[in-house]
Write a protein that holds these residues in place. Structure first.
Motif, PDB file in Angstrom:
ATOM      1  N   GLN A 130       0.618  -1.477   0.485  1.00 12.28           N
ATOM      2  CA  GLN A 130      -0.070  -0.054  -0.211  1.00 12.28           C
ATOM      3  C   GLN A 130       0.989   1.083  -0.164  1.00 12.28           C
ATOM      4  O   GLN A 130       2.202   0.766   0.501  1.00 12.28           O
ATOM      5  CB  GLN A 130      -0.993  -0.257   1.113  1.00 12.28           C
ATOM      6  CG  GLN A 130      -0.538   0.207   2.822  1.00 12.28           C
ATOM      7  CD  GLN A 130      -1.357  -0.155   3.753  1.00 12.28           C
ATOM      8  OE1 GLN A 130      -2.307  -0.276   3.109  1.00 12.28           O
ATOM      9  NE2 GLN A 130      -0.653   0.486   4.780  1.00 12.28           N
ATOM     10  N   CYS A 131       0.332   2.190  -0.314  1.00 14.15           N
ATOM     11  CA  CYS A 131       1.157   3.418  -0.770  1.00 14.15           C
ATOM     12  C   CYS A 131       0.909   4.338   0.615  1.00 14.15           C
ATOM     13  O   CYS A 131      -0.091   4.202   1.321  1.00 14.15           O
ATOM     14  CB  CYS A 131       0.370   4.808  -1.192  1.00 14.15           C
ATOM     15  SG  CYS A 131       0.871   6.281  -1.254  1.00 14.15           S
ATOM     16  N   GLY A 132       2.392   4.582   1.491  1.00 15.82           N
ATOM     17  CA  GLY A 132       2.734   5.314   2.097  1.00 15.82           C
ATOM     18  C   GLY A 132       1.823   6.559   2.485  1.00 15.82           C
ATOM     19  O   GLY A 132       2.035   6.804   4.177  1.00 15.82           O
ATOM     20  N   LYS A 133       1.312   7.157   1.620  1.00 12.92           N
ATOM     21  CA  LYS A 133       0.995   8.409   1.420  1.00 12.92           C
ATOM     22  C   LYS A 133      -0.550   8.233   1.729  1.00 12.92           C
ATOM     23  O   LYS A 133      -1.695   8.985   2.706  1.00 12.92           O
ATOM     24  CB  LYS A 133       0.973   9.431   0.370  1.00 12.92           C
ATOM     25  CG  LYS A 133       2.765   9.981   0.708  1.00 12.92           C
ATOM     26  CD  LYS A 133       2.909  11.150  -0.120  1.00 12.92           C
ATOM     27  CE  LYS A 133       3.869  12.069  -0.087  1.00 12.92           C
ATOM     28  NZ  LYS A 133       3.901  12.809  -1.326  1.00 12.92           N
ATOM     29  N   CYS A 134      -1.942   7.413   0.982  1.00 16.22           N
ATOM     30  CA  CYS A 134      -2.644   7.651   1.236  1.00 16.22           C
ATOM     31  C   CYS A 134      -3.492   5.597   0.965  1.00 16.22           C
ATOM     32  O   CYS A 134      -4.993   6.203   1.286  1.00 16.22           O
ATOM     33  CB  CYS A 134      -3.288   7.938  -0.389  1.00 16.22           C
ATOM     34  SG  CYS A 134      -3.001   7.034  -1.833  1.00 16.22           S
ATOM     35  N   LYS A 135      -2.241   5.134   1.390  1.00 24.00           N
ATOM     36  CA  LYS A 135      -3.095   3.620   1.839  1.00 24.00           C
ATOM     37  C   LYS A 135      -3.597   3.314   0.814  1.00 24.00           C
ATOM     38  O   LYS A 135      -4.341   2.118   0.314  1.00 24.00           O
ATOM     39  CB  LYS A 135      -4.212   3.902   2.828  1.00 24.00           C
ATOM     40  CG  LYS A 135      -3.538   4.002   4.281  1.00 24.00           C
ATOM     41  CD  LYS A 135      -1.979   3.342   4.476  1.00 24.00           C
ATOM     42  CE  LYS A 135      -2.208   4.128   6.136  1.00 24.00           C
ATOM     43  NZ  LYS A 135      -0.175   3.763   6.102  1.00 24.00           N
ATOM     44  N   GLY A 136      -3.320   3.777  -0.944  1.00 21.25           N
ATOM     45  CA  GLY A 136      -3.509   2.902  -1.678  1.00 21.25           C
ATOM     46  C   GLY A 136      -3.405   2.309  -2.620  1.00 21.25           C
ATOM     47  O   GLY A 136      -2.170   2.172  -2.232  1.00 21.25           O
ATOM     48  N   PRO A 137      -3.457   1.428  -3.379  1.00 26.73           N
ATOM     49  CA  PRO A 137      -2.904  -0.215  -3.759  1.00 26.73           C
ATOM     50  C   PRO A 137      -1.708   0.307  -4.452  1.00 26.73           C
ATOM     51  O   PRO A 137      -1.968   1.509  -4.935  1.00 26.73           O
ATOM     52  CB  PRO A 137      -3.428  -0.742  -4.746  1.00 26.73           C
ATOM     53  CG  PRO A 137      -5.150   0.034  -4.962  1.00 26.73           C
ATOM     54  CD  PRO A 137      -4.754   0.748  -4.021  1.00 26.73           C
ATOM     55  N   LEU A 138      -0.566  -0.006  -4.388  1.00 27.41           N
ATOM     56  CA  LEU A 138       0.707   0.348  -5.311  1.00 27.41           C
ATOM     57  C   LEU A 138       0.890  -0.394  -6.326  1.00 27.41           C
ATOM     58  O   LEU A 138       0.141  -1.909  -6.893  1.00 27.41           O
ATOM     59  CB  LEU A 138       2.125  -0.062  -4.747  1.00 27.41           C
ATOM     60  CG  LEU A 138       2.775   0.782  -3.355  1.00 27.41           C
ATOM     61  CD1 LEU A 138       3.682   0.814  -3.069  1.00 27.41           C
ATOM     62  CD2 LEU A 138       2.411   2.014  -3.993  1.00 27.41           C
ATOM     63  N   LYS A 139       1.128   0.055  -7.906  1.00 26.65           N
ATOM     64  CA  LYS A 139       1.603  -1.306  -9.224  1.00 26.65           C
ATOM     65  C   LYS A 139       3.293  -1.234  -9.091  1.00 26.65           C
ATOM     66  O   LYS A 139       3.738  -0.010  -9.398  1.00 26.65           O
ATOM     67  CB  LYS A 139       0.659  -0.060  -9.699  1.00 26.65           C
ATOM     68  CG  LYS A 139       1.364  -0.604 -11.313  1.00 26.65           C
ATOM     69  CD  LYS A 139       0.582   0.113 -12.758  1.00 26.65           C
ATOM     70  CE  LYS A 139       0.805   0.885 -12.634  1.00 26.65           C
ATOM     71  NZ  LYS A 139       0.194   2.034 -14.155  1.00 26.65           N
TER      72      LYS A 139
END
Length: 188
Positions: free
Chosen positions: A49-58
């Motif tokens: 997950q993204c460290g900023k917005c907790k969205g998934p990473l690609k």
């Protein structure tokens, strides 16, 4: 096997990130050499997950370097794959140290170290990542050693989420975790 698949299997089966000379050289070569990361445009990694917005990473490749990029267009945060691998390795080392503390009858010190590891892992790993499950399982073991059955049960419930995601709802691994959880509730 390509590097990322080989490392994933070694991590899942033997709980370490391989940084041998061959793997390191293959990682430096990048995806063209069959190694480092996924190809540009790969789908999101559902466990990072993204460290900023907790969205998934690609995972993607930029100029031969492996990167993980947030899939949310409003964020676009990116982090190098090597930085993520280093963070994963740090958390794994803390997990190993915590388990060693447990085995030498120091569960209180183990819990403190595990709490720090969980905090670090929570920045870039979703709850479904296998390492999150391992951390929660070790924390449950530490709490149960201290007789804190409720704390142990809540940690084991976190572990169940990761195990279920990793092995499936009908897996023997999930059955074992649920059996341990039932034992904790019985003891509590």
């Amino acid at each position: 096997m390509v590097l990322c698949e080989r490392r994933r299997l070694l991590q899942e089966q033997y709980h370490f990130l391989c940084i041998c000379q061959a793997c390191s050289l293959e990682q430096e070569e990048g995806p063209e050499g069959g190694g480092g990361g996924a190809a540009t445009g790969a789908g999101p990694d559902t466990h990072l997950q993204c460290g900023k917005c907790k969205g998934p990473l690609k995972q993607c490749s930029v100029d031969g370097a492996g990167w993980c990029v947030c899939v949310r267009s409003s964020c676009g945060h990116r982090v190098s794959r090597s930085e993520l691998d280093l963070r994963l390795q740090e958390v794994r080392v803390q997990l190993e140290q915590a388990v060693d503390l447990l085995e030498t009858d120091r569960p209180d010190q183990s819990v403190r170290l595990l709490q720090r590891a969980v905090s670090q892992a929570g920045v870039f790993l979703k709850e479904t990542h296998s390492l999150q499950g391992q951390l929660a399982d070790a924390m449950a073991r530490a709490y149960s050693t201290m007789g804190e059955w409720q704390g142990a049960a809540s940690q084991l419930e976190r572990s169940v989420v990761a195990i279920s995601s990793q092995y499936g709802e009908d897996s023997i691994e999930l059955g074992r975790q649920l059996f341990k959880l039932a034992q904790l509730h019985f003891n509590g």
